[in-house]
Design an enzyme around this catalytic site. Structure first.
Site, PDB file in Angstrom:
ATOM      1  CG  ASP A 156       4.296   8.408 -58.068  1.00  0.00           C
ATOM      2  OD1 ASP A 156       3.334   7.635 -58.167  1.00  0.00           O
ATOM      3  OD2 ASP A 156       5.365   8.092 -57.520  1.00  0.00           O
ATOM      4  CG  ASP A 162       4.715   7.690 -53.888  1.00  0.00           C
ATOM      5  OD1 ASP A 162       3.590   7.231 -54.167  1.00  0.00           O
ATOM      6  OD2 ASP A 162       5.713   7.498 -54.583  1.00  0.00           O
ATOM      7  CD  GLU A 163      -0.313   7.762 -57.084  1.00  0.00           C
ATOM      8  OE1 GLU A 163      -1.034   7.701 -58.061  1.00  0.00           O
ATOM      9  OE2 GLU A 163      -0.181   6.825 -56.280  1.00  0.00           O
TER      10      GLU A 163
END
Ligand code: TTP
Ligand code: MG
Length: 356
Positions: A8, A106-107
């Site tokens: 993340d 974002d992960e």
């Protein structure tokens, strides 16, 4: 043995902004709505760690963030930029895994069982972090565990720029002292319901009788109980909803005119894209549909390398697909459809505040 890595990015939107503008480095940066001197509406998308020191958090009203730190740099949300960077990051990550699953902007999860052991996986994590830092000038936090659940909880333990490895034999002691809200999916409501039966930590949750738990929180109780024990067999795989977003049009007069077709295709791409944005989705596959005057119908589709919501990607892919339809038969209907959709950020859309 399964080894799952969850990564993340740290304060993602704010970190991208700070990367683009060196003057922002080390400053409290808040990405979200315009605070308008404390009277602005809307919420904080994210805040740099410097801004978090003032108590500013994602989801907070922007007016409150302004009161907490009026001197922070407030920036509007530039989705196009973050999505482009997100795509680049995902392309980097994809190389490191046999199986890969992007779960938000974002992960991602990577199945890195092939490394053979947790020490090797730790080395791999360092490699990934340094490639991201070198190529993207961004820091990330990584969690490694025997399943997705533990990996995800672990990645959040030492933010920013963290790396937390939880080997199978340490799962229970890792989870036990943590507050129940660390389990993905447990929100304020469940936290409260559990507090009422005096359950605060994951260890307490693991110890309770499942039947009782189900009486208190419903069928969900059995998932919670397993989660508390660190049990999560779910696979790392690219999964998409059934949902798709499409637009199509039947011509008033069947046509072979390439220019008319191109213009119509562009308009359909724009409409589908607007709907995608409005609903807060990213897509990976574009398909087009062509129906000839005799109702014979064909579709062609193309899957992109990563999730995106860029209009240009819709347009150019649709155009490329249309060029695959040669011949001079009259076309009656044309359609553009976006599939393999993922929510840009589930939490954000839940709040119904997806701006940009
Ligand atoms: P997160 O990964 O939850 O947050 P973050 O990357 O900003 O910070 P960190 O991971 O270091 O805790 O979300 C990723 C991006 O999604 C975030 O940069 C902005 C966006 N986002 C919102 O727009 N609204 C929200 O409520 C949340 C949580 C995130
Ligand atoms: Mg993040």
């Amino acid at each position: 043995m399964r080894i799952i890595l969850h990564i993340d990015m740290d304060s993602f939107f704010a970190a991208v902004e700070a990367r683009e503008n060196l003057a922002l480095r080390g400053k409290p940066v808040v990405v979200g709505a315009d605070p308008k001197g404390g009277f602005g509406r809307g919420v904080v998308s994210t805040a740099s760690y410097e801004a978090r020191a003032f108590g500013i958090r994602s989801g907070m009203p922007i007016s409150r963030a302004y009161r907490l730190c009026p001197d922070a740099v407030f920036l509007p949300v530039n989705f196009a930029l973050y999505e482009r960077v997100s795509g680049e990051i995902m392309s980097i990550l994809r190389k490191y895994a046999d199986r890969f699953q992007q779960v938000s902007v974002d992960e991602a999860y990577l199945d890195v069982s092939r490394t053979g052991g947790f020490e090797a996986a730790r080395e791999l994590a360092y490699l990934i972090k340094s490639e991201l830092l070198d190529k993207q000038k961004l820091t990330s936090s990584i969690g490694i565990g025997p399943g997705k659940l533990v990996a995800k909880i672990a990645s959040d333990m030492q933010k920013p720029d963290g790396l937390t490895v939880v080997e199978p034999e340490h799962v229970r002691e890792f989870l036990s002292p943590l507050p129940v809200r660390k389990i993905p999916g447990i929100g304020k409501k469940t936290e409260l319901a559990l507090a009422r039966i005096d359950i605060h930590t994951i260890g307490e949750l693991a110890a309770i009788d499942v039947q009782l738990l189900m009486e208190k929180v419903g069928r969900w109780g059995s998932y919670l109980h397993e989660a508390a024990l660190g049990i999560d067999e779910s696979e790392v795989r690219e999964e998409y909803g059934w949902k798709s977003i499409g637009r199509e049009v039947t011509f008033e007069h069947d046509t072979t005119d390439r220019e008319v077709l191109a213009r119509t295709l562009d308009a359909l791409a724009e409409e589908a894209h607007a709907a995608l944005k409005a609903e807060g989705y990213l897509f990976r596959t574009v398909s087009i549909k062509v129906r000839y005057e005799d109702f014979e119908t064909h579709t062609k589709e193309k899957t992109l390398e990563h999730l995106t919501s860029e209009l240009d990607a819709v347009r150019s892919t649709a155009k490329e697909l249309l060029s695959g339809f040669t011949g001079s038969r009259k076309i009656r209907l044309l359609g553009v459809r976006l599939t393999k959709l993922e929510k840009v950020n589930t939490r954000q859309t839940e709040m119904g505040e997806f701006g940009g």
